[in-house]
Design a protein around this motif. Structure first.
Motif, PDB file in Angstrom:
ATOM      1  N   ASP A  62       1.378  -0.831   0.399  1.00 46.45           N
ATOM      2  CA  ASP A  62      -0.217   0.171   0.371  1.00 46.45           C
ATOM      3  C   ASP A  62       1.694   1.104   0.117  1.00 46.45           C
ATOM      4  O   ASP A  62       1.512   1.271   0.605  1.00 46.45           O
ATOM      5  N   PRO A  63       1.107   2.205  -1.257  1.00 53.03           N
ATOM      6  CA  PRO A  63       2.016   3.046  -0.921  1.00 53.03           C
ATOM      7  C   PRO A  63       1.664   4.345   0.044  1.00 53.03           C
ATOM      8  O   PRO A  63       2.490   4.852   0.873  1.00 53.03           O
ATOM      9  N   GLU A  64       0.591   4.417   0.979  1.00 50.97           N
ATOM     10  CA  GLU A  64       0.425   4.836   1.981  1.00 50.97           C
ATOM     11  C   GLU A  64       1.526   4.794   3.184  1.00 50.97           C
ATOM     12  O   GLU A  64       1.163   5.872   3.777  1.00 50.97           O
ATOM     13  N   PHE A  65       1.691   3.028   3.118  1.00 48.61           N
ATOM     14  CA  PHE A  65       2.721   3.217   4.241  1.00 48.61           C
ATOM     15  C   PHE A  65       4.066   3.051   3.638  1.00 48.61           C
ATOM     16  O   PHE A  65       4.634   2.108   4.977  1.00 48.61           O
ATOM     17  N   LYS A  66       4.588   3.191   2.266  1.00 50.69           N
ATOM     18  CA  LYS A  66       6.065   3.258   1.698  1.00 50.69           C
ATOM     19  C   LYS A  66       6.732   4.039   2.743  1.00 50.69           C
ATOM     20  O   LYS A  66       6.954   5.449   3.014  1.00 50.69           O
ATOM     21  N   GLY A  67       7.533   2.962   2.879  1.00 52.52           N
ATOM     22  CA  GLY A  67       9.140   3.785   3.852  1.00 52.52           C
ATOM     23  C   GLY A  67       8.447   2.866   5.064  1.00 52.52           C
ATOM     24  O   GLY A  67       9.431   4.220   6.069  1.00 52.52           O
ATOM     25  N   LEU A  68       7.482   3.160   5.653  1.00 48.01           N
ATOM     26  CA  LEU A  68       7.376   2.488   7.343  1.00 48.01           C
ATOM     27  C   LEU A  68       8.467   1.223   7.201  1.00 48.01           C
ATOM     28  O   LEU A  68       8.306   0.078   6.426  1.00 48.01           O
ATOM     29  N   ARG A  69       8.936   1.351   8.500  1.00 48.81           N
ATOM     30  CA  ARG A  69      10.612   0.277   8.849  1.00 48.81           C
ATOM     31  C   ARG A  69       9.349  -0.722  10.040  1.00 48.81           C
ATOM     32  O   ARG A  69       8.815  -0.483  10.941  1.00 48.81           O
ATOM     33  N   ILE A  70       9.266  -1.915   9.335  1.00 44.41           N
ATOM     34  CA  ILE A  70       8.942  -2.904   9.766  1.00 44.41           C
ATOM     35  C   ILE A  70       9.583  -4.051  10.782  1.00 44.41           C
ATOM     36  O   ILE A  70      10.180  -4.175   9.686  1.00 44.41           O
ATOM     37  N   ALA A  71       8.900  -4.084  11.462  1.00 41.16           N
ATOM     38  CA  ALA A  71       9.354  -5.206  12.276  1.00 41.16           C
ATOM     39  C   ALA A  71       9.256  -6.121  13.020  1.00 41.16           C
ATOM     40  O   ALA A  71       7.559  -6.334  12.976  1.00 41.16           O
ATOM     41  N   VAL A  72       8.576  -7.972  12.820  1.00 38.39           N
ATOM     42  CA  VAL A  72       8.269  -8.724  13.344  1.00 38.39           C
ATOM     43  C   VAL A  72       9.516  -9.055  13.924  1.00 38.39           C
ATOM     44  O   VAL A  72      10.110 -10.295  14.151  1.00 38.39           O
ATOM     45  N   LEU A  73       8.314  -9.465  16.139  1.00 31.07           N
ATOM     46  CA  LEU A  73       9.292  -9.794  16.708  1.00 31.07           C
ATOM     47  C   LEU A  73       8.175 -11.326  17.478  1.00 31.07           C
ATOM     48  O   LEU A  73       7.092 -11.580  17.547  1.00 31.07           O
ATOM     49  N   SER A  74       9.221 -12.284  17.743  1.00 37.57           N
ATOM     50  CA  SER A  74       8.835 -13.876  17.291  1.00 37.57           C
ATOM     51  C   SER A  74       9.376 -14.203  19.023  1.00 37.57           C
ATOM     52  O   SER A  74      10.439 -14.007  19.254  1.00 37.57           O
TER      53      SER A  74
END
Length: 378
Positions: A62-74
């Motif tokens: 989604d272009p709206e969230f472009k540049g968002l630095r995402i992390a997943v923690l498990s």
């Protein structure tokens, strides 16, 4: 309640634990950045990893969230490492767990990490520079990654010590929690009343054509009244508004596990199926629509495949030399760790990826709005 009588020690230990958190006797920490938790109150089978991947696909495309630095923690269930670890795409399930490794390989641009302590894990993901000096991070193998803007916490609904921005509870359509009991009588690992704590309830593994009447009946059975299909939400007895969404599973084209795989085996009419997941019924149903299944082997969830298991597959393969061998994407990560896998099996082994999606555009739109709200809290 039958659980309170037959399973009194377990039942009251859960009751006491939640009472201590709910009334401030145990501290609940803030993460310091937007967080989304996914989890369940049953033992496996709700699809936590595919739903985490669905959120990642939404945010990354989604272009709206472009540049968002995402992390997943498990947590990294059954991994051999300890403490905080960043998961590399070329890692092994043995070191990091099968599900975190699967997500990293599918979304290499996302930081995937494992840590039993979600509080500590979020602290490192928010400020990775402190990894270089923190004593508790000395075992971390890779300390170079960007600071996260958003952390998705896999299997964290029971982790009461951390307050999350959006709490998502997954419920299996084919295993209703309101008809289940606590372990070991049933498959509940937490009290069914805990559903009240979730911001969003997603009923998973639904039929793709599930109608609105069935959805309203499900919402009512979950204790959610005045369910509005238009807003995908309802109200609980305590006055809390709660979103109720419904997802279905879609199976993708089979993919080879090893480079040596011969695509011609996919045209076979017979199949040997094996898996180490909590519930293989949907997988079996999907495969049986395209193949005649000669053998169906169901190992325990997160099963570590041994030489004995491989020999069993070899024997079955020798009896049916033209049959394709199929497993799940989750199991594929552990199969790739088997250094003793013979070439004869590598040529025949494939896995079937899955993707989950909402049953209609209204639900997809409602979920998108929830993501906007969470990320807007930055």
């Amino acid at each position: 309640m039958i659980d309170a009588i037959l399973l009194a020690p377990y039942y009251w230990s859960l009751k006491t634990r939640h009472f201590l958190y709910d009334h401030g006797f145990r501290k609940i920490h803030e993460a310091g950045l937007p967080t989304i938790s996914l989890g369940n109150i049953t033992v496996g089978g709700t699809g936590k990893t595919p739903h985490t991947e669905m959120i990642l696909r939404t945010l990354l495309t989604d272009p709206e969230f472009k540049g968002l630095r995402i992390a997943v923690l498990s947590r990294g269930y059954r991994r051999k490492t300890s403490g905080f670890q960043q998961v590399p795409a070329d890692g092994t399930a043995k070191l990091y767990g099968d599900e975190p490794l699967q997500m990293k390989r599918k979304f290499p641009e996302v930081t995937v990490a494992v840590d039993k302590s979600r509080i500590e894990g979020c602290r490192f993901l928010k400020n990775p520079e402190i990894l270089k000096t923190a004593p508790e991070a000395k075992k971390c193998l890779d300390k170079n990654f960007p600071a996260a803007d958003l952390v998705i916490l896999d299997d964290a609904f029971q982790y009461r010590a951390l307050k999350t921005s959006l709490s998502i509870l997954l419920v299996n359509y084919r295993q209703p929690i309101f008809k289940d009991h606590l372990m070991p009588i049933g498959k509940l690992r937490d009290l069914p009343e805990r559903i009240e704590a979730a911001d969003v309830v997603i009923v998973t593994k639904c039929d793709a054509d599930m109608d609105e009447w069935s959805k309203s009946r499900w919402a009512e059975a979950l204790g959610i009244h005045s369910y509005d299909g238009g807003s995908c939400s309802g109200v609980r007895d305590n006055g809390k508004q709660q979103h109720v969404l419904f997802t279905t599973i879609g199976y993708c084209d089979p993919q080879p596990i090893f480079p040596e795989a011969d695509q011609r085996f996919l045209y076979s009419k017979t199949l040997i199926m094996f898996s180490g997941i909590a519930d293989d019924r949907l997988f079996f149903h999907h495969l049986s629509g395209n193949y005649r299944i000669l053998e169906r082997i169901n190992f325990p969830d997160h099963h570590k495949f041994s030489k004995r298991d491989v020999k069993k597959l070899e024997e079955l393969s020798r009896k049916s030399p033209t049959s394709v061998i199929m497993t799940t994407e989750k199991d594929c990560q552990r199969v790739m760790d088997c250094r003793f896998m013979p070439e004869s099996l590598k040529q025949k082994m494939f896995f079937t990826p899955i993707q989950v999606r909402f049953t209609n555009e209204k639900e997809s739109g409602a979920f998108h709005a929830l993501l906007q709200d969470v990320i807007g809290r930055k």
